[in-house]
Design a protein around this motif. Sequence first.
Motif, PDB file in Angstrom:
ATOM      1  N   ASP A 159       0.841  -1.195   0.000  1.00 55.52           N
ATOM      2  CA  ASP A 159       0.000   0.000   0.000  1.00 55.52           C
ATOM      3  C   ASP A 159       0.874   1.242   0.000  1.00 55.52           C
ATOM      4  N   ASP A 160       0.270   2.360  -0.382  1.00 53.67           N
ATOM      5  CA  ASP A 160       0.950   3.624  -0.152  1.00 53.67           C
ATOM      6  C   ASP A 160       0.781   3.944   1.335  1.00 53.67           C
ATOM      7  N   ALA A 161       1.605   4.842   1.851  1.00 51.76           N
ATOM      8  CA  ALA A 161       1.619   5.131   3.288  1.00 51.76           C
ATOM      9  C   ALA A 161       0.279   5.650   3.783  1.00 51.76           C
ATOM     10  N   LYS A 162      -0.373   6.504   3.009  1.00 51.25           N
ATOM     11  CA  LYS A 162      -1.653   7.077   3.448  1.00 51.25           C
ATOM     12  C   LYS A 162      -2.710   5.982   3.604  1.00 51.25           C
ATOM     13  N   THR A 163      -2.799   5.091   2.632  1.00 53.22           N
ATOM     14  CA  THR A 163      -3.760   3.984   2.699  1.00 53.22           C
ATOM     15  C   THR A 163      -3.420   3.056   3.859  1.00 53.22           C
ATOM     16  N   PHE A 164      -2.141   2.766   4.022  1.00 59.40           N
ATOM     17  CA  PHE A 164      -1.702   1.873   5.091  1.00 59.40           C
ATOM     18  C   PHE A 164      -2.120   2.400   6.463  1.00 59.40           C
ATOM     19  N   PHE A 165      -1.806   3.662   6.743  1.00 55.71           N
ATOM     20  CA  PHE A 165      -2.132   4.210   8.062  1.00 55.71           C
ATOM     21  C   PHE A 165      -3.629   4.396   8.249  1.00 55.71           C
ATOM     22  N   SER A 166      -4.324   4.720   7.193  1.00 58.01           N
ATOM     23  CA  SER A 166      -5.781   4.834   7.276  1.00 58.01           C
ATOM     24  C   SER A 166      -6.394   3.483   7.633  1.00 58.01           C
ATOM     25  N   THR A 167      -5.933   2.430   6.975  1.00 61.76           N
ATOM     26  CA  THR A 167      -6.425   1.078   7.258  1.00 61.76           C
ATOM     27  C   THR A 167      -6.101   0.677   8.686  1.00 61.76           C
ATOM     28  N   LEU A 168      -4.883   0.960   9.105  1.00 62.95           N
ATOM     29  CA  LEU A 168      -4.456   0.612  10.460  1.00 62.95           C
ATOM     30  C   LEU A 168      -5.270   1.360  11.512  1.00 62.95           C
ATOM     31  N   LEU A 169      -5.503   2.643  11.285  1.00 66.62           N
ATOM     32  CA  LEU A 169      -6.307   3.431  12.230  1.00 66.62           C
ATOM     33  C   LEU A 169      -7.729   2.903  12.332  1.00 66.62           C
ATOM     34  N   ASN A 170      -8.301   2.490  11.211  1.00 66.06           N
ATOM     35  CA  ASN A 170      -9.669   1.959  11.230  1.00 66.06           C
ATOM     36  C   ASN A 170      -9.736   0.590  11.888  1.00 66.06           C
ATOM     37  N   ALA A 171      -8.708  -0.227  11.693  1.00 65.28           N
ATOM     38  CA  ALA A 171      -8.722  -1.595  12.229  1.00 65.28           C
ATOM     39  C   ALA A 171      -8.330  -1.635  13.706  1.00 65.28           C
ATOM     40  N   ASN A 172      -7.296  -0.908  14.072  1.00 65.85           N
ATOM     41  CA  ASN A 172      -6.795  -0.955  15.443  1.00 65.85           C
ATOM     42  C   ASN A 172      -6.000   0.313  15.727  1.00 65.85           C
ATOM     43  N   PRO A 173      -6.680   1.375  16.162  1.00 65.93           N
ATOM     44  CA  PRO A 173      -6.025   2.673  16.333  1.00 65.93           C
ATOM     45  C   PRO A 173      -4.784   2.653  17.221  1.00 65.93           C
ATOM     46  N   CYS A 174      -4.733   1.781  18.203  1.00 71.31           N
ATOM     47  CA  CYS A 174      -3.581   1.781  19.094  1.00 71.31           C
ATOM     48  C   CYS A 174      -2.374   1.047  18.516  1.00 71.31           C
ATOM     49  N   GLN A 175      -2.471   0.632  17.263  1.00 72.97           N
ATOM     50  CA  GLN A 175      -1.293   0.146  16.555  1.00 72.97           C
ATOM     51  C   GLN A 175      -0.549   1.316  15.914  1.00 72.97           C
ATOM     52  N   VAL A 176      -1.099   2.502  16.087  1.00 76.08           N
ATOM     53  CA  VAL A 176      -0.505   3.703  15.512  1.00 76.08           C
ATOM     54  C   VAL A 176      -0.029   4.605  16.654  1.00 76.08           C
ATOM     55  N   SER A 177       1.207   5.019  16.562  1.00 76.82           N
ATOM     56  CA  SER A 177       1.791   5.967  17.521  1.00 76.82           C
ATOM     57  C   SER A 177       2.686   6.930  16.761  1.00 76.82           C
ATOM     58  N   PHE A 178       3.122   7.940  17.451  1.00 80.59           N
ATOM     59  CA  PHE A 178       4.088   8.903  16.937  1.00 80.59           C
ATOM     60  C   PHE A 178       3.604   9.640  15.679  1.00 80.59           C
ATOM     61  N   PRO A 179       2.479  10.370  15.783  1.00 79.64           N
ATOM     62  CA  PRO A 179       1.955  11.093  14.614  1.00 79.64           C
ATOM     63  C   PRO A 179       2.957  12.030  13.952  1.00 79.64           C
ATOM     64  N   ARG A 180       3.796  12.686  14.744  1.00 76.16           N
ATOM     65  CA  ARG A 180       4.761  13.592  14.112  1.00 76.16           C
ATOM     66  C   ARG A 180       5.804  12.807  13.318  1.00 76.16           C
ATOM     67  N   ALA A 181       6.268  11.697  13.847  1.00 79.88           N
ATOM     68  CA  ALA A 181       7.223  10.859  13.118  1.00 79.88           C
ATOM     69  C   ALA A 181       6.602  10.348  11.816  1.00 79.88           C
ATOM     70  N   ILE A 182       5.333   9.968  11.870  1.00 78.40           N
ATOM     71  CA  ILE A 182       4.642   9.494  10.663  1.00 78.40           C
ATOM     72  C   ILE A 182       4.559  10.615   9.636  1.00 78.40           C
ATOM     73  N   LYS A 183       4.227  11.808  10.099  1.00 74.03           N
ATOM     74  CA  LYS A 183       4.130  12.953   9.182  1.00 74.03           C
ATOM     75  C   LYS A 183       5.491  13.278   8.565  1.00 74.03           C
ATOM     76  N   GLU A 184       6.539  13.274   9.383  1.00 74.24           N
ATOM     77  CA  GLU A 184       7.875  13.618   8.904  1.00 74.24           C
ATOM     78  C   GLU A 184       8.453  12.545   7.979  1.00 74.24           C
ATOM     79  N   HIS A 185       8.271  11.265   8.320  1.00 71.09           N
ATOM     80  CA  HIS A 185       8.868  10.186   7.541  1.00 71.09           C
ATOM     81  C   HIS A 185       8.058   9.767   6.324  1.00 71.09           C
ATOM     82  N   PHE A 186       6.731   9.751   6.493  1.00 75.02           N
ATOM     83  CA  PHE A 186       5.878   9.206   5.439  1.00 75.02           C
ATOM     84  C   PHE A 186       5.047  10.268   4.733  1.00 75.02           C
ATOM     85  N   GLY A 187       5.064  11.494   5.235  1.00 78.92           N
ATOM     86  CA  GLY A 187       4.284  12.569   4.616  1.00 78.92           C
ATOM     87  C   GLY A 187       2.798  12.414   4.810  1.00 78.92           C
TER      88      GLY A 187
END
Length: 193
Positions: A159-187
């Motif tokens: 997947d592209d990063a946006k789709t990947f994180f969107s899917t992850l947030l919908n499936a299990n939000p606590c599998q996602v951390s460090f929003p600033r790192a995600i923004k800086e690394h993956f845009g």
Amino acid sequence: MRRVIKKADSEILKQELKYIQGNSANNKKIANILSVEQKKFCAYTDECLTRTDAEDIDHFNPTLKGTVNDNYENWFLVKHLWNKEKSAKWEKFQPVLHPTASDFEDRIIYDNGDYFANSNEDIEAKNLIRLLKLDDAALADERKRYVARKSEEIKAFGDDAKTFFSTLLNANPCQVSFPRAIKEHFGVNILED
């Protein structure tokens, strides 16, 4: 850490809620609203606040706690350990950059898992980094490992990063951390509504 945006239309303001020491029902209401507004991320570590985390309403400026000046702008939902360690060091690290400062992300730079002040002369930014332990080696290492793991997972899923994180947030939000790192690394700004 990223700049924390305080909402002009917050339910805390609409309901005119006040932090009341010892009133757990009232303060839980404030904590729940802060959790929603912060999208379940600790305001300081940028980690997801899970059901098993001990979390606190931190009074950023602890000298305001219990005074008429203690209000919504001073309250952040954070992991207990960060709150506990910060409270004993407040006076030592003054002046300090406020987490809601409009130029926060220009003054506190994120670089490959680490945070540093954009300018050696920016005492407020340097003090905030030390006060909140944003330069904590173990936490920085966790951010680096997290980004590396997510990079591998994105490749594996195709997947592209946006789709990947969107899917992850919908499936299990606590599998996602460090929003600033995600923004800086993956845009990808996972905090956009």
